[in-house]
Design a protein around this motif. Structure first.
Motif, PDB file in Angstrom:
ATOM      1  N   ARG A 126      12.864  38.197 -28.366  1.00  0.00           N
ATOM      2  CA  ARG A 126      13.241  39.348 -27.532  1.00  0.00           C
ATOM      3  C   ARG A 126      12.101  40.355 -27.629  1.00  0.00           C
ATOM      4  NH1 ARG A 126      17.663  40.577 -24.934  1.00  0.00           N
ATOM      5  NH2 ARG A 126      18.828  38.902 -25.908  1.00  0.00           N
ATOM      6  N   ASP A 127      11.602  40.797 -26.478  1.00  0.00           N
ATOM      7  CA  ASP A 127      10.439  41.685 -26.492  1.00  0.00           C
ATOM      8  C   ASP A 127      10.823  43.140 -26.734  1.00  0.00           C
ATOM      9  OD1 ASP A 127      11.244  42.732 -24.007  1.00  0.00           O
ATOM     10  OD2 ASP A 127       9.742  41.612 -22.879  1.00  0.00           O
ATOM     11  N   ASP A 128       9.832  44.019 -26.741  1.00  0.00           N
ATOM     12  CA  ASP A 128      10.068  45.427 -27.046  1.00  0.00           C
ATOM     13  C   ASP A 128      10.821  46.167 -25.942  1.00  0.00           C
ATOM     14  OD1 ASP A 128       9.003  45.254 -29.561  1.00  0.00           O
ATOM     15  OD2 ASP A 128       7.088  46.196 -29.063  1.00  0.00           O
ATOM     16  N   ALA A 129      11.001  45.546 -24.801  1.00  0.00           N
ATOM     17  CA  ALA A 129      11.842  46.112 -23.742  1.00  0.00           C
ATOM     18  C   ALA A 129      13.272  45.604 -23.860  1.00  0.00           C
ATOM     19  CB  ALA A 129      11.278  45.767 -22.368  1.00  0.00           C
ATOM     20  N   CYS A 147      14.152  42.404 -23.570  1.00  0.00           N
ATOM     21  CA  CYS A 147      14.357  41.248 -22.687  1.00  0.00           C
ATOM     22  C   CYS A 147      14.154  39.936 -23.434  1.00  0.00           C
ATOM     23  CB  CYS A 147      13.386  41.301 -21.515  1.00  0.00           C
ATOM     24  SG  CYS A 147      13.589  42.760 -20.487  1.00  0.00           S
ATOM     25  N   PRO A 148      14.958  38.918 -23.114  1.00  0.00           N
ATOM     26  CA  PRO A 148      14.714  37.597 -23.697  1.00  0.00           C
ATOM     27  C   PRO A 148      13.409  37.033 -23.141  1.00  0.00           C
ATOM     28  CG  PRO A 148      16.472  37.494 -22.077  1.00  0.00           C
ATOM     29  CD  PRO A 148      16.101  38.931 -22.216  1.00  0.00           C
ATOM     30  N   VAL A 149      12.751  36.216 -23.927  1.00  0.00           N
ATOM     31  CA  VAL A 149      11.449  35.675 -23.555  1.00  0.00           C
ATOM     32  C   VAL A 149      11.612  34.371 -22.789  1.00  0.00           C
ATOM     33  CG1 VAL A 149       9.267  34.839 -24.481  1.00  0.00           C
ATOM     34  CG2 VAL A 149      10.375  36.827 -25.493  1.00  0.00           C
ATOM     35  N   SER A 167       6.847  42.222 -23.313  1.00  0.00           N
ATOM     36  CA  SER A 167       6.592  43.656 -23.379  1.00  0.00           C
ATOM     37  C   SER A 167       6.367  44.028 -24.843  1.00  0.00           C
ATOM     38  CB  SER A 167       7.785  44.425 -22.813  1.00  0.00           C
ATOM     39  OG  SER A 167       7.514  45.803 -22.816  1.00  0.00           O
ATOM     40  N   TYR A 168       5.298  44.791 -25.094  1.00  0.00           N
ATOM     41  CA  TYR A 168       4.912  45.145 -26.455  1.00  0.00           C
ATOM     42  C   TYR A 168       4.616  46.643 -26.512  1.00  0.00           C
ATOM     43  CZ  TYR A 168       2.065  45.199 -30.743  1.00  0.00           C
ATOM     44  OH  TYR A 168       1.557  45.473 -31.988  1.00  0.00           O
ATOM     45  N   PRO A 195       2.960  44.825 -20.768  1.00  0.00           N
ATOM     46  CA  PRO A 195       2.911  43.371 -20.833  1.00  0.00           C
ATOM     47  C   PRO A 195       1.714  42.845 -21.624  1.00  0.00           C
ATOM     48  CG  PRO A 195       2.120  44.119 -18.708  1.00  0.00           C
ATOM     49  CD  PRO A 195       2.582  45.336 -19.449  1.00  0.00           C
ATOM     50  N   VAL A 196       1.978  41.832 -22.440  1.00  0.00           N
ATOM     51  CA  VAL A 196       0.920  41.115 -23.155  1.00  0.00           C
ATOM     52  C   VAL A 196       1.267  39.623 -23.146  1.00  0.00           C
ATOM     53  CG1 VAL A 196       0.288  43.048 -24.660  1.00  0.00           C
ATOM     54  CG2 VAL A 196       1.972  41.403 -25.440  1.00  0.00           C
TER      55      VAL A 196
END
Length: 172
Positions: free
Chosen positions: A30-33, A35-37, A66-67, A89-90
């Motif tokens: 799960r990213d920093d926003a 959201c599931p990856v 998202s980072y 985004p990264v």
């Protein structure tokens, strides 16, 4: 679980820091926003991977996540990032296995992704922006020396010019 190293030194004065392995483990779920990856196969190659600081190869499984680099740093140091808390985004390898992390070859004899114009953004110990500079391709070392001439500069972020995306952090 990622076992990759999290830094690579490309100059005796400056240490380049990829996204830490422990952070990557979480971002791959799960990213920093929040959201599931969704991993995908990179059919073109060339995406700038922030886990190993190299460009992706054709056919590699990667993910766009998202980072929030300053938020992560602030949490480690007990600082409040305030309005400077950005996320963006990264690209990273979709799985930790197979990602060797940054190493001596990550920079290709220079700094990672140093083959294009970059923005070098300076930060203080309280997480505030102290300035920035547009840097020509191949001029990162001089930009880092100039940035760290400022006594209040603790670290810098290197970002892509065209999209503003975070590429990596540099410390003394």
């Amino acid at each position: 679980m990622a076992t990759a190293a999290t830094t690579t030194t490309t100059s005796r004065d400056h240490t380049v820091r990829a996204i830490p392995a422990a952070v990557l483990d979480g971002l791959r779920v799960r990213d920093d926003a929040g959201c599931p990856v969704t991993p995908f196969v990179d059919h073109e190659g060339g995406a700038p991977l922030r886990c190993c600081l190299r460009r992706s190869a054709v056919g590699e499984r990667i993910a766009l996540v998202s980072y929030a680099p300053l938020r992560r740093w602030a949490a480690e140091t007990g600082v409040e990032p305030g309005a400077y808390d950005e996320q963006g985004p990264v690209f990273v390898h979709a799985e930790g296995e197979g990602c060797t992390g940054p190493g001596p070859g990550a920079a290709g004899g220079g700094y990672p992704f140093g083959d294009a114009h970059r923005t070098v953004r300076r930060y203080s110990g309280d997480g505030r922006i102290l300035g920035g500079a547009l840097v020509d391709a191949g001029e990162l070392d001089a930009a880092f020396r100039e940035a760290f001439d400022g006594p209040d500069v603790v670290f810098v972020h290197v970002r892509a010019v065209e999209y503003g995306c975070f590429l990596y952090e540099v410390r003394r």
